[in-house]
Design an enzyme around this catalytic site. Structure first.
Site, PDB file in Angstrom:
ATOM      1  N   GLU A 158       3.598  -3.076  -3.977  1.00 37.76           N
ATOM      2  CA  GLU A 158       3.339  -4.041  -5.050  1.00 37.76           C
ATOM      3  C   GLU A 158       4.119  -3.754  -6.332  1.00 37.76           C
ATOM      4  O   GLU A 158       3.529  -3.579  -7.404  1.00 37.76           O
ATOM      5  CB  GLU A 158       1.826  -4.118  -5.302  1.00 37.76           C
ATOM      6  N   ASN A 203       6.459  -3.141   0.045  1.00 35.06           N
ATOM      7  CA  ASN A 203       5.341  -3.976   0.500  1.00 35.06           C
ATOM      8  C   ASN A 203       4.826  -4.809  -0.682  1.00 35.06           C
ATOM      9  O   ASN A 203       4.605  -4.281  -1.769  1.00 35.06           O
ATOM     10  CB  ASN A 203       4.242  -3.000   0.977  1.00 35.06           C
ATOM     11  N   HIS A 243      -1.949 -11.568   2.589  1.00 33.28           N
ATOM     12  CA  HIS A 243      -3.365 -11.839   2.286  1.00 33.28           C
ATOM     13  C   HIS A 243      -3.443 -13.339   1.980  1.00 33.28           C
ATOM     14  O   HIS A 243      -3.198 -13.778   0.851  1.00 33.28           O
ATOM     15  CB  HIS A 243      -3.834 -11.010   1.087  1.00 33.28           C
TER      16      HIS A 243
HETATM   17  O1  G3I Z   1     -14.567   6.554  -1.044  1.00 33.24           O
HETATM   18  C1  G3I Z   1     -15.471   6.014  -2.024  1.00 33.24           C
HETATM   19  C2  G3I Z   1     -16.859   6.429  -1.677  1.00 33.24           C
HETATM   20  O2  G3I Z   1     -16.957   7.814  -1.795  1.00 33.24           O
HETATM   21  C3  G3I Z   1     -17.838   5.715  -2.622  1.00 33.24           C
HETATM   22  O3  G3I Z   1     -19.139   5.998  -2.239  1.00 33.24           O
HETATM   23  C4  G3I Z   1     -17.627   4.211  -2.575  1.00 33.24           C
HETATM   24  C5  G3I Z   1     -18.504   3.470  -3.568  1.00 33.24           C
HETATM   25  O4  G3I Z   1     -17.906   2.272  -3.995  1.00 33.24           O
HETATM   26  O5  G3I Z   1     -16.290   3.934  -2.918  1.00 33.24           O
HETATM   27  C6  G3I Z   1     -15.374   4.514  -2.001  1.00 33.24           C
HETATM   28  O6  G3I Z   1     -14.084   4.200  -2.364  1.00 33.24           O
HETATM   29  C7  G3I Z   1     -13.671   2.884  -2.143  1.00 33.24           C
HETATM   30  C8  G3I Z   1     -12.481   2.923  -1.190  1.00 33.24           C
HETATM   31  O7  G3I Z   1     -11.934   1.635  -1.051  1.00 33.24           O
HETATM   32  C9  G3I Z   1     -12.848   3.452   0.200  1.00 33.24           C
HETATM   33  O8  G3I Z   1     -13.634   2.508   0.875  1.00 33.24           O
HETATM   34  C10 G3I Z   1     -13.249   2.299  -3.479  1.00 33.24           C
HETATM   35  O9  G3I Z   1     -14.395   2.129  -4.300  1.00 33.24           O
HETATM   36  C11 G3I Z   1     -12.567   0.971  -3.285  1.00 33.24           C
HETATM   37  O10 G3I Z   1     -11.999   0.538  -4.530  1.00 33.24           O
HETATM   38  C12 G3I Z   1     -11.427   1.119  -2.277  1.00 33.24           C
HETATM   39  O11 G3I Z   1     -10.902  -0.170  -2.096  1.00 33.24           O
HETATM   40  C13 G3I Z   1      -9.688  -0.269  -1.370  1.00 33.24           C
HETATM   41  C14 G3I Z   1      -8.589  -0.801  -2.307  1.00 33.24           C
HETATM   42  O12 G3I Z   1      -7.419  -1.090  -1.564  1.00 33.24           O
HETATM   43  C15 G3I Z   1      -8.221   0.223  -3.383  1.00 33.24           C
HETATM   44  O13 G3I Z   1      -7.724   1.397  -2.803  1.00 33.24           O
HETATM   45  C16 G3I Z   1      -9.952  -1.243  -0.231  1.00 33.24           C
HETATM   46  O14 G3I Z   1     -10.839  -0.646   0.715  1.00 33.24           O
HETATM   47  C17 G3I Z   1      -8.640  -1.580   0.461  1.00 33.24           C
HETATM   48  O15 G3I Z   1      -8.861  -2.599   1.402  1.00 33.24           O
HETATM   49  C18 G3I Z   1      -7.632  -2.079  -0.575  1.00 33.24           C
HETATM   50  O16 G3I Z   1      -6.413  -2.273   0.101  1.00 33.24           O
HETATM   51  C19 G3I Z   1      -5.374  -2.933  -0.631  1.00 33.24           C
HETATM   52  C20 G3I Z   1      -4.073  -2.295  -0.213  1.00 33.24           C
HETATM   53  O17 G3I Z   1      -4.102  -0.895  -0.422  1.00 33.24           O
HETATM   54  C21 G3I Z   1      -2.875  -2.921  -0.933  1.00 33.24           C
HETATM   55  N1  G3I Z   1      -2.891  -4.368  -0.765  1.00 33.24           N
HETATM   56  C22 G3I Z   1      -4.138  -5.060  -1.082  1.00 33.24           C
HETATM   57  C23 G3I Z   1      -5.293  -4.437  -0.299  1.00 33.24           C
HETATM   58  C24 G3I Z   1      -6.602  -5.188  -0.548  1.00 33.24           C
HETATM   59  O18 G3I Z   1      -7.012  -5.082  -1.883  1.00 33.24           O
END
Ligand code: G3I
Length: 363
Positions: A158, A203, A243
């Site tokens: 991004e 990406n 997406h």
């Molecule tokens: O690991 C912690 C956990 O310990 C905690 O209890 C929980 C409470 O909210 O949060 C967990 O972390 C989360 C993590 O995903 C693991 O599930 C974060 O809050 C959450 O912000 C994180 O979101 C991810 C996001 O990227 C940010 O990294 C999404 O799952 C993931 O689908 C999303 O993926 C992105 C791609 O990297 C880039 N393109 C867009 C895509 C969708 O947004």
């Protein structure tokens, strides 16, 4: 343009960079046989949540059944691996790479350089020297550790702004603010030095739709790709995140032209994060699933008509486990249904679309 002989790429070799070849194969019509069936073997797969792979047998079985390629949704992001400037935590990455090897799956790495999922210390890097050191240490160690086991990396994630105004605009990430646009070729060269066999990808999202904002983003991406090419830095493919949205049409001619222009620069296409945000679609499940599948088909039609993508990955496999409600909850509070399998891991129309383009159940 060099036409590569990878009409049928075997699963193991599919993500290897083809030495000396130009990356994407322009096979406009031949890409699909009569009746719409895919003739080319493209790896299909999904983003995975590594803790569930370990703890949830039903989830694991669905991934093994449907995926010949996986990418971690989290686990290889800075926030997951880098508690402080000196430490690395490879626990999740190692688990995924072992899982891939055990099940004869390819693994993509996501992601080395991004503005998101950054630990506080990295957001507070204060000088070009600090940023240079942090990037080179991170990329060398992470790519080096998985050399030969992670076949393809989203090196740059991004890099463009949310609302691109002029083609030369870039997202004001910490990397851009401290290093300017040079952080991009710099990171690509580091990744290549750490694993010369790995496929290197830039990406991006919002490249697929009708509308001025998306046209400008495509122009921004072409500008960036041209500059990377001129820099001489190694780069093999563009990742179309895809997406998709229920309310946004795919710009078929615009996207087709864009893919051809990307080819013209000698780059391949990977569909990296396909899903369909359904918050604006009707509540009725059958109607919604049909609309989601149609949107995914529209995207894949354009992609496969203009190239053979290196891989197609959805951002999750089953509606039971989705990131979408964190950002795109439905106003009627019904659960989101953006993915190929339903909440019980049964195939939805979206899965049938993937199969039409070549996705297979593996066992
Ligand atoms: O690991 C912690 C956990 O310990 C905690 O209890 C929980 C409470 O909210 O949060 C967990 O972390 C989360 C993590 O995903 C693991 O599930 C974060 O809050 C959450 O912000 C994180 O979101 C991810 C996001 O990227 C940010 O990294 C999404 O799952 C993931 O689908 C999303 O993926 C992105 C791609 O990297 C880039 N393109 C867009 C895509 C969708 O947004």
């Amino acid at each position: 343009m060099i036409l590569l002989e990878h009409h049928t790429i075997d699963r193991r070799g599919a993500l290897r960079h083809v030495a000396g070849g130009i990356a994407c194969v322009a096979l406009p019509v031949q890409a699909r046989a009569a009746g719409g069936e895919a003739r080319h073997t493209v790896p299909f797969g999904s983003a995975v949540q590594i803790p569930w792979l370990v703890d949830n047998p039903e989830y694991r079985a669905a991934i093994v059944r449907h995926c010949s390629i996986v990418v971690p949704e989290g686990g290889l992001k800075w926030l997951d691996m880098r508690p402080d400037p000196k430490s690395y935590w490879f626990g999740l990455g190692d688990k995924l790479v072992d899982f891939g090897a055990r099940h004869d799956m390819q693994v993509r790495g996501h992601t080395l350089v991004w503005h998101g999922a950054m630990p506080q210390w990295a957001k507070e890097l204060g000088s070009a020297a600090e940023a240079t050191h942090a990037l080179s240490d991170h990329i060398s160690k992470v790519v080096g550790r998985y050399a030969g086991r992670i076949a393809s990396w989203d090196v740059i994630n991004e890099p463009l702004p949310e609302d691109q105004q002029t083609p030369n605009e870039r997202r004001a990430s910490i990397w851009y603010r401290l290093l300017g646009e040079d952080y991009i070729p710099f990171a690509l060269k580091l990744a290549n030095a750490a694993d010369p066999r790995a496929e290197l990808v830039i990406n991006e999202y919002d490249l697929e739709f009708v509308g001025g904002r998306f046209e400008r983003k495509r122009a921004g991406m072409l500008d960036l790709l041209e500059k990377v090419r001129k820099s001489g830095a190694p780069l093999h493919a563009l990742g179309l995140q895809a997406h998709l949205r229920g309310e946004r049409d795919i710009d078929r001619p615009g996207l087709a032209r864009f893919i051809r222009e990307v080819h013209g620069l000698g780059l391949e296409i990977v569909v990296t994060e396909l899903d369909v945000m359904d918050y604006s679609l009707p509540g009725d499940v059958a109607e919604r699933d049909t609309a989601v599948a149609a949107r995914a088909a529209a995207l894949l039609d354009v992609v496969f008509e203009n190239c053979t993508p290196r891989a197609v990955l959805t951002w999750g496999l089953s509606d039971r486990h989705v990131w979408v409600p964190d950002y795109f909850k439905r106003p009627d509070k019904l659960p989101n249904r953006p993915l190929p399998l339903d909440e019980n891991y049964a195939a939805k129309p979206f899965q049938r679309v993937l199969e039409r383009f070549g996705a297979k159940v593996r066992n």
